[in-house]
Scaffold this motif. Structure first.
Motif, PDB file in Angstrom:
ATOM      1  N   PHE A  70       0.852  -1.184   0.000  1.00 52.06           N
ATOM      2  CA  PHE A  70       0.000   0.000   0.000  1.00 52.06           C
ATOM      3  C   PHE A  70       0.891   1.238   0.000  1.00 52.06           C
ATOM      4  O   PHE A  70       1.783   1.352   0.852  1.00 52.06           O
ATOM      5  CB  PHE A  70      -0.870   0.054   1.259  1.00 52.06           C
ATOM      6  CG  PHE A  70      -1.900  -1.031   1.379  1.00 52.06           C
ATOM      7  CD1 PHE A  70      -3.226  -0.793   1.063  1.00 52.06           C
ATOM      8  CD2 PHE A  70      -1.558  -2.298   1.849  1.00 52.06           C
ATOM      9  CE1 PHE A  70      -4.187  -1.785   1.195  1.00 52.06           C
ATOM     10  CE2 PHE A  70      -2.502  -3.293   1.988  1.00 52.06           C
ATOM     11  CZ  PHE A  70      -3.826  -3.034   1.657  1.00 52.06           C
ATOM     12  N   GLU A  72       0.467   4.376   1.107  1.00 48.17           N
ATOM     13  CA  GLU A  72      -0.443   5.199   1.899  1.00 48.17           C
ATOM     14  C   GLU A  72       0.254   6.433   2.468  1.00 48.17           C
ATOM     15  O   GLU A  72       1.470   6.460   2.631  1.00 48.17           O
ATOM     16  CB  GLU A  72      -0.997   4.385   3.068  1.00 48.17           C
ATOM     17  CG  GLU A  72      -1.849   3.217   2.656  1.00 48.17           C
ATOM     18  CD  GLU A  72      -2.556   2.599   3.843  1.00 48.17           C
ATOM     19  OE1 GLU A  72      -3.705   2.987   4.098  1.00 48.17           O
ATOM     20  OE2 GLU A  72      -1.955   1.744   4.501  1.00 48.17           O
ATOM     21  N   SER A  82      -5.713   1.464   5.755  1.00 48.73           N
ATOM     22  CA  SER A  82      -6.176   0.353   4.917  1.00 48.73           C
ATOM     23  C   SER A  82      -5.334  -0.897   5.120  1.00 48.73           C
ATOM     24  O   SER A  82      -5.860  -2.007   5.232  1.00 48.73           O
ATOM     25  CB  SER A  82      -6.161   0.765   3.444  1.00 48.73           C
ATOM     26  OG  SER A  82      -7.072   1.800   3.207  1.00 48.73           O
ATOM     27  N   SER A  99       3.333  -0.956   4.010  1.00 49.90           N
ATOM     28  CA  SER A  99       2.746   0.350   3.745  1.00 49.90           C
ATOM     29  C   SER A  99       3.860   1.386   3.733  1.00 49.90           C
ATOM     30  O   SER A  99       4.648   1.468   4.671  1.00 49.90           O
ATOM     31  CB  SER A  99       1.717   0.702   4.817  1.00 49.90           C
ATOM     32  OG  SER A  99       1.197   1.997   4.592  1.00 49.90           O
ATOM     33  N   GLY A 140      -5.055  -0.664  -3.066  1.00 49.70           N
ATOM     34  CA  GLY A 140      -5.428   0.638  -2.540  1.00 49.70           C
ATOM     35  C   GLY A 140      -6.648   1.230  -3.196  1.00 49.70           C
ATOM     36  O   GLY A 140      -6.983   0.913  -4.342  1.00 49.70           O
ATOM     37  N   VAL A 144      -4.535   6.215  -2.964  1.00 51.04           N
ATOM     38  CA  VAL A 144      -3.568   5.119  -2.811  1.00 51.04           C
ATOM     39  C   VAL A 144      -3.505   4.290  -4.094  1.00 51.04           C
ATOM     40  O   VAL A 144      -2.431   3.858  -4.516  1.00 51.04           O
ATOM     41  CB  VAL A 144      -3.935   4.239  -1.596  1.00 51.04           C
ATOM     42  CG1 VAL A 144      -2.917   3.119  -1.411  1.00 51.04           C
ATOM     43  CG2 VAL A 144      -4.021   5.082  -0.332  1.00 51.04           C
TER      44      VAL A 144
END
Length: 246
Positions: A70, A72, A82, A99, A140, A144
């Motif tokens: 991800f 993010e 998420s 992430s 995502g 994202v």
């Protein structure tokens, strides 16, 4: 939308085993820069920088079948929302979850420096934690998902020695065509029937970073978009044709 996104993840994860086990969380974030980024023409249109770094979930004492990534924001006090929703499910199915955040708040990946930063962090994590470069999925929603598409395009067009072996992309509810998005926001601003912070914010960033509007600099908008109805060539679509998607 959250429920829809979760269903996609569950469908994706059902192809793997479901034995549960413990998980290990690793986090590294740099101190927040004491500065802010202009995001509009008003005197208060600034956003503070956020923490650059990563959060990694590793299943303990088990093989890792792949990695879910991800891109993010660290989201101030709500880091990696998420990806944290996926930790236990991924761990049960022998997937690591990574992430990654740049220091730019609500980063649209306009700049190569943001994508270089992301690539360096991903490479560092894979090397340091000996992650397998197989079964790599980018996931995502919204911004994202857009970052995932931008990063993949950037890496495919670069000559990095480290290249992820991406198997698929799981994204939803993100903007593919920023020419359409700009026109939509211009209409929103004209009729003035909604909260206009987002339309003004995004159009300001687009016009600032893409050096004009779709009318004055259409090629930059086409290049920035994963796909554009207004682009007769749509060269970017070819970049993603070999990846599985959900």
């Amino acid at each position: 939308m959250k429920r829809f996104f979760k269903v996609l993840f569950l469908l994706f994860l059902t192809i793997f085993s479901t034995k549960s086990f413990c998980q290990k969380i690793v986090e590294y974030y740099e101190p927040v820069k004491n500065d802010s980024l202009r995001v509009g023409i008003g005197e208060n249109d600034f956003l503070p920088f956020i923490q650059k770094g990563y959060t990694l979930m590793l299943p303990e004492n088990n093989e890792i079948k792949g990695v879910l990534i991800f891109l993010e924001d660290s989201k101030y006090d709500k880091k990696n929302f998420s990806s944290k929703q996926m930790y236990s499910q991924a761990s049960e199915n022998k997937f690591a979850v990574l992430s990654v955040s740049t220091e730019i708040p609500l980063d649209f990946y306009f700049s190569k420096s943001s994508m270089n930063s992301t690539h360096s962090l991903i490479q560092e994590v894979f090397n340091e934690h000996n992650l397998p470069n197989e079964n790599i999925f980018f996931l995502g929603a919204s911004l994202v998902g857009h970052r995932a598409m931008r990063y993949i395009k950037f890496v495919k067009e670069s000559d990095f020695k480290f290249q992820l072996k991406i198997k698929g992309i799981v994204v939803c509810n993100f903007t593919m065509d920023f020419t359409r998005k700009w026109y939509q926001h211009k209409r929103d601003i004209r009729i003035n029937r909604i909260d206009l912070w987002e339309p003004k914010f995004i159009n300001y960033l687009l016009e600032t970073n893409l050096k004009g509007t779709p009318k004055t600099n259409p090629e930059n908008y086409h290049n920035f978009s994963s796909y554009s109805y207004f682009d007769e060539k749509n060269e970017n679509v070819k970049i993603y044709k070999d990846y599985g998607g959900f």
